[in-house]
Design a protein around this motif. Structure first.
Motif, short mmCIF file in Angstrom:
data_model
loop_
_atom_site.label_atom_id
_atom_site.label_comp_id
_atom_site.label_asym_id
_atom_site.label_seq_id
_atom_site.Cartn_x
_atom_site.Cartn_y
_atom_site.Cartn_z
N PHE A 9 25.50 37.89 52.77
CA PHE A 9 26.10 39.17 53.11
C PHE A 9 27.58 39.19 52.73
O PHE A 9 28.10 40.20 52.24
CB PHE A 9 25.92 39.49 54.60
N GLU A 10 28.28 38.09 52.94
CA GLU A 10 29.69 37.98 52.54
C GLU A 10 29.83 38.16 51.03
O GLU A 10 30.79 38.77 50.56
CB GLU A 10 30.29 36.66 52.99
N THR A 11 28.88 37.64 50.28
CA THR A 11 28.89 37.82 48.83
C THR A 11 28.74 39.29 48.48
O THR A 11 29.43 39.80 47.59
CB THR A 11 27.75 36.99 48.18
N LEU A 12 27.85 39.98 49.17
CA LEU A 12 27.68 41.43 48.96
C LEU A 12 28.96 42.17 49.27
O LEU A 12 29.42 43.02 48.50
CB LEU A 12 26.54 41.95 49.84
N LEU A 13 29.58 41.86 50.38
CA LEU A 13 30.82 42.51 50.78
C LEU A 13 31.95 42.22 49.80
O LEU A 13 32.74 43.10 49.46
CB LEU A 13 31.21 42.06 52.19
N GLU A 14 31.99 40.99 49.32
CA GLU A 14 33.01 40.62 48.33
C GLU A 14 32.86 41.44 47.06
O GLU A 14 33.83 41.98 46.52
CB GLU A 14 32.90 39.13 48.02
N LYS A 15 31.63 41.58 46.57
CA LYS A 15 31.39 42.35 45.35
C LYS A 15 31.67 43.83 45.58
O LYS A 15 32.26 44.50 44.73
CB LYS A 15 29.95 42.14 44.86
N TYR A 16 31.28 44.35 46.72
CA TYR A 16 31.54 45.75 47.06
C TYR A 16 33.04 46.02 47.07
O TYR A 16 33.51 47.01 46.50
CB TYR A 16 30.91 46.10 48.41
N SER A 17 33.80 45.14 47.70
CA SER A 17 35.26 45.29 47.75
C SER A 17 35.84 45.27 46.35
O SER A 17 36.71 46.07 46.01
CB SER A 17 35.89 44.17 48.59
N GLU A 18 35.35 44.34 45.54
CA GLU A 18 35.84 44.22 44.16
C GLU A 18 35.56 45.49 43.37
O GLU A 18 36.41 46.00 42.65
CB GLU A 18 35.17 43.02 43.50
N LEU A 19 34.36 46.03 43.51
CA LEU A 19 34.00 47.24 42.77
C LEU A 19 34.73 48.47 43.32
O LEU A 19 35.07 49.38 42.56
CB LEU A 19 32.48 47.46 42.83
N LEU A 20 34.96 48.50 44.61
CA LEU A 20 35.59 49.66 45.26
C LEU A 20 37.09 49.72 44.98
O LEU A 20 37.61 50.78 44.62
CB LEU A 20 35.34 49.62 46.77
N VAL A 21 37.77 48.60 45.15
CA VAL A 21 39.24 48.62 45.05
C VAL A 21 39.81 47.63 44.05
O VAL A 21 41.02 47.56 43.87
CB VAL A 21 39.90 48.41 46.44
N GLY A 22 38.97 46.84 43.41
CA GLY A 22 39.45 45.90 42.42
C GLY A 22 39.95 44.58 42.98
O GLY A 22 40.47 43.75 42.25
N GLU A 23 39.81 44.38 44.27
CA GLU A 23 40.24 43.15 44.92
C GLU A 23 39.15 42.70 45.90
O GLU A 23 38.40 43.52 46.40
CB GLU A 23 41.52 43.36 45.72
N SER A 24 39.15 41.39 46.17
CA SER A 24 38.15 40.91 47.14
C SER A 24 38.68 39.77 47.99
O SER A 24 37.91 38.95 48.48
CB SER A 24 36.87 40.48 46.41
N ASP A 25 40.00 39.72 48.20
CA ASP A 25 40.52 38.67 49.09
C ASP A 25 40.13 38.99 50.53
O ASP A 25 39.64 40.07 50.83
CB ASP A 25 42.04 38.52 48.92
N GLU A 26 40.32 38.04 51.41
CA GLU A 26 39.86 38.17 52.80
C GLU A 26 40.43 39.40 53.51
O GLU A 26 39.71 40.09 54.22
CB GLU A 26 40.18 36.90 53.60
N ALA A 27 41.71 39.66 53.32
CA ALA A 27 42.33 40.80 54.00
C ALA A 27 41.71 42.11 53.53
O ALA A 27 41.41 42.99 54.35
CB ALA A 27 43.84 40.81 53.75
#
Length: 83
Positions: A9-27
């Motif tokens: 699930f964290e992998t899914l969230l990381e990819k979603y963040s990357e696609l949504l805003v171009g970043e996927s750091d913890e914050a």
């Protein structure tokens, strides 16, 4: 929850963040997670959001700022993709 599921699930969230805003750091991931959950609650139980907002106006303001930040990051990310 099982550890494997949490990692997946964290992998899914990381990819979603990357696609949504171009970043996927913890914050950023935490902000995206809060935004997504808040958005879902607002759509499915708006009365609960109204109640929460009345109880915690400072948190409501922080959420509004977070939403604005995500929107700005998303717009910047979309513009950078179009170039």
């Amino acid at each position: 929850m099982e550890k494997v599921f949490v990692e997946q699930f964290e992998t899914l969230l990381e990819k979603y963040s990357e696609l949504l805003v171009g970043e996927s750091d913890e914050a950023v991931k935490e902000k995206v997670k809060a935004w997504a959950l808040y958005s879902h609650i607002a759509k499915s139980m708006p009365a609960l959001i109204n109640h929460w907002s009345a109880l915690y106006p400072e948190a409501r303001e922080e959420m509004k700022q977070m939403i604005q930040e995500i929107k700005q990051l998303n717009e910047q990310h979309r513009k950078s993709i179009k170039k």
